[in-house]
Design a protein around this motif. Structure first.
Motif, mmCIF file in Angstrom:
data_model
loop_
_atom_site.group_PDB
_atom_site.id
_atom_site.type_symbol
_atom_site.label_atom_id
_atom_site.label_comp_id
_atom_site.label_asym_id
_atom_site.label_seq_id
_atom_site.Cartn_x
_atom_site.Cartn_y
_atom_site.Cartn_z
ATOM 1 N N THR A 110 -12.721 13.841 -2.161
ATOM 2 C CA THR A 110 -11.447 13.203 -1.540
ATOM 3 C C THR A 110 -10.259 14.346 -1.739
ATOM 4 O O THR A 110 -9.220 14.080 -1.117
ATOM 5 C CB THR A 110 -11.027 11.935 -2.155
ATOM 6 O OG1 THR A 110 -10.675 12.114 -3.666
ATOM 7 C CG2 THR A 110 -11.825 10.879 -1.998
ATOM 8 N N LYS A 169 -12.734 3.944 -8.223
ATOM 9 C CA LYS A 169 -12.678 4.552 -6.909
ATOM 10 C C LYS A 169 -11.721 3.492 -6.219
ATOM 11 O O LYS A 169 -11.593 3.935 -5.025
ATOM 12 C CB LYS A 169 -14.023 4.456 -6.100
ATOM 13 C CG LYS A 169 -15.240 4.925 -6.733
ATOM 14 C CD LYS A 169 -14.886 6.572 -6.729
ATOM 15 C CE LYS A 169 -15.896 7.408 -7.321
ATOM 16 N NZ LYS A 169 -15.777 8.772 -7.321
ATOM 17 N N GLN A 170 -11.021 2.773 -6.750
ATOM 18 C CA GLN A 170 -10.103 1.978 -6.579
ATOM 19 C C GLN A 170 -8.893 1.341 -7.281
ATOM 20 O O GLN A 170 -9.082 1.204 -8.335
ATOM 21 C CB GLN A 170 -10.573 0.743 -5.518
ATOM 22 C CG GLN A 170 -11.258 -0.350 -6.404
ATOM 23 C CD GLN A 170 -11.946 -1.489 -5.644
ATOM 24 O OE1 GLN A 170 -12.319 -1.440 -4.463
ATOM 25 N NE2 GLN A 170 -12.216 -2.732 -6.215
ATOM 26 N N ARG A 225 0.816 -1.105 -0.119
ATOM 27 C CA ARG A 225 0.012 0.030 -0.042
ATOM 28 C C ARG A 225 0.974 1.358 -0.058
ATOM 29 O O ARG A 225 0.659 2.295 -0.792
ATOM 30 C CB ARG A 225 -0.900 -0.020 1.343
ATOM 31 C CG ARG A 225 -2.194 1.158 1.339
ATOM 32 C CD ARG A 225 -2.816 1.002 2.481
ATOM 33 N NE ARG A 225 -3.248 -0.042 2.672
ATOM 34 C CZ ARG A 225 -4.490 -0.587 2.108
ATOM 35 N NH1 ARG A 225 -5.217 0.446 1.395
ATOM 36 N NH2 ARG A 225 -5.199 -1.824 2.164
ATOM 37 N N ILE A 272 -7.723 2.670 -1.816
ATOM 38 C CA ILE A 272 -8.901 3.382 -2.251
ATOM 39 C C ILE A 272 -8.213 4.696 -3.061
ATOM 40 O O ILE A 272 -7.780 5.438 -2.228
ATOM 41 C CB ILE A 272 -9.910 3.854 -1.243
ATOM 42 C CG1 ILE A 272 -10.285 2.546 -0.421
ATOM 43 C CG2 ILE A 272 -10.905 4.633 -1.445
ATOM 44 C CD1 ILE A 272 -10.967 1.611 -1.462
ATOM 45 N N HIS A 273 -8.703 4.809 -4.226
ATOM 46 C CA HIS A 273 -8.150 6.122 -5.095
ATOM 47 C C HIS A 273 -9.110 6.247 -6.116
ATOM 48 O O HIS A 273 -9.254 4.984 -6.902
ATOM 49 C CB HIS A 273 -6.834 5.902 -5.210
ATOM 50 C CG HIS A 273 -6.169 6.986 -5.752
ATOM 51 N ND1 HIS A 273 -6.248 7.639 -6.853
ATOM 52 C CD2 HIS A 273 -5.457 8.066 -4.860
ATOM 53 C CE1 HIS A 273 -5.635 8.871 -6.906
ATOM 54 N NE2 HIS A 273 -4.907 9.103 -5.760
ATOM 55 N N PRO A 274 -9.445 7.286 -6.546
ATOM 56 C CA PRO A 274 -10.268 7.695 -7.818
ATOM 57 C C PRO A 274 -9.368 7.661 -8.881
ATOM 58 O O PRO A 274 -9.679 8.490 -9.940
ATOM 59 C CB PRO A 274 -10.718 8.953 -7.638
ATOM 60 C CG PRO A 274 -9.818 9.745 -6.611
ATOM 61 C CD PRO A 274 -9.293 8.642 -5.802
ATOM 62 N N ILE A 289 -5.866 -3.767 -1.771
ATOM 63 C CA ILE A 289 -7.002 -2.865 -2.367
ATOM 64 C C ILE A 289 -6.602 -1.492 -2.029
ATOM 65 O O ILE A 289 -6.550 -1.345 -0.597
ATOM 66 C CB ILE A 289 -8.542 -3.157 -2.080
ATOM 67 C CG1 ILE A 289 -8.824 -4.488 -2.729
ATOM 68 C CG2 ILE A 289 -9.301 -2.073 -2.611
ATOM 69 C CD1 ILE A 289 -8.762 -4.537 -4.323
#
Length: 289
Positions: free
Chosen positions: A272, A187-188, A90, A216-218, A214
């Protein structure tokens, strides 16, 4: 009353408390009951009692916080190998995004302009005046996936080396070749790691061969909008960002036009604050126009 007016709040309270105690003592004497207090009681003793009660209250509150507060637990590699790999991976993904997002999707920009102290890659470019640009990243999402994979793979390999080093103190370790795949989704960001790790101690053998992370990011959604912008710039030499934002209020799109006729786009997800910045040079005008 004149004397009472000269007393502060605590002194006045003590005065009325003394009157109340005198009244109660007289009533007890009339009924033949011996009071448990007396006007001759030492005022310092009363103060000491209140101080002791206050200390008991403070200590009780402190003990309550100590009992309720959860202890901080650090997950060690040997205790939870999947969690260790996930945390390590991550961090690598977040580092990659922090590098490529402000640079037009490139870890190392090529074909770029210098904007806001950063090299920003052209996603659509032409060197001819009055001509629409040509898309430089027709497969932008696939390009971003490759960039992230290329960046994180050696770092994930280091994560596994550290894991195996810690486990080797108590276990016999066998592992296979490392494979890393990055998939952008809405979104991920999903990272699939293919590597089998066998941990043996005595006759007990544990195998782990599935590491999925996973983040989380757009980034996917930002890349979709960037592709739409470059497509319209290549067709019409223009993109109507205001109209797009009316239809998609979850995103904010800003333009900055340089003196050379280049346009720097920044797409930001409002919720975000995550963004993607890139450059476009389409239908430029010659100097003097």
């Amino acid at each position: 009353f004149y004397l009472l007016s000269k007393l502060n709040c605590s002194q006045a309270a003590g005065y009325f408390l003394s009157l109340q105690m005198d009244d109660d003592e007289n009533r007890c004497k009339q009924r033949g009951i011996k009071p448990i207090w007396s006007n001759k009681m030492n005022r310092k003793a009363q103060i000491t009692i209140f101080i002791i009660l206050g200390l008991i209250f403070v200590v009780g509150i402190a003990l309550l916080f100590l009992v309720v507060r959860k202890p901080q637990i650090n997950v060690l590699p040997e205790n939870n190998p999947p969690a260790f790999i996930e945390s390590c991976t991550r961090e690598a993904v977040e580092e990659a995004i922090a590098l490529l997002a402000p640079q037009g999707g490139d870890i190392t920009p090529k074909g770029s302009l210098f904007y806001n102290n950063t090299d920003v890659t052209f996603l659509c470019y032409t060197s001819s005046f009055y001509q629409p640009c040509l898309t430089q990243r027709p497969l932008l999402i696939e390009h971003l996936q490759e960039e992230i994979t290329r960046y994180i793979q050696p770092r994930v390999a280091t994560c596994f080396l550290n894991l195996e080093k810690n486990l080797a103190r108590e276990y016999t370790i066998e592992s296979s070749k490392l494979g890393v795949e990055t998939v952008l989704q809405s979104k991920q960001i999903a990272v699939h790691i293919s590597k089998k790790v066998s941990v043996q101690k005595g006759e007990s053998v544990t195998s782990i061969d599935d590491f999925n992370v996973i983040v989380i990011h757009p980034l996917y959604d930002l890349a979709v909008i960037a592709t739409e912008i470059t497509n319209q710039e290549s067709l019409y030499c223009h993109f109507d960002e205001l109209g797009y934002m009316i239809l998609h209020p979850s995103y904010d799109i800003s333009q900055f036009i340089t003196s050379e006729g280049n346009t720097v786009y920044t797409i930001q997800e409002v919720a975000t604050g995550e963004s993607l910045t890139f450059a476009v040079r389409s239908c430029p005008l010659p100097p003097g126009y």
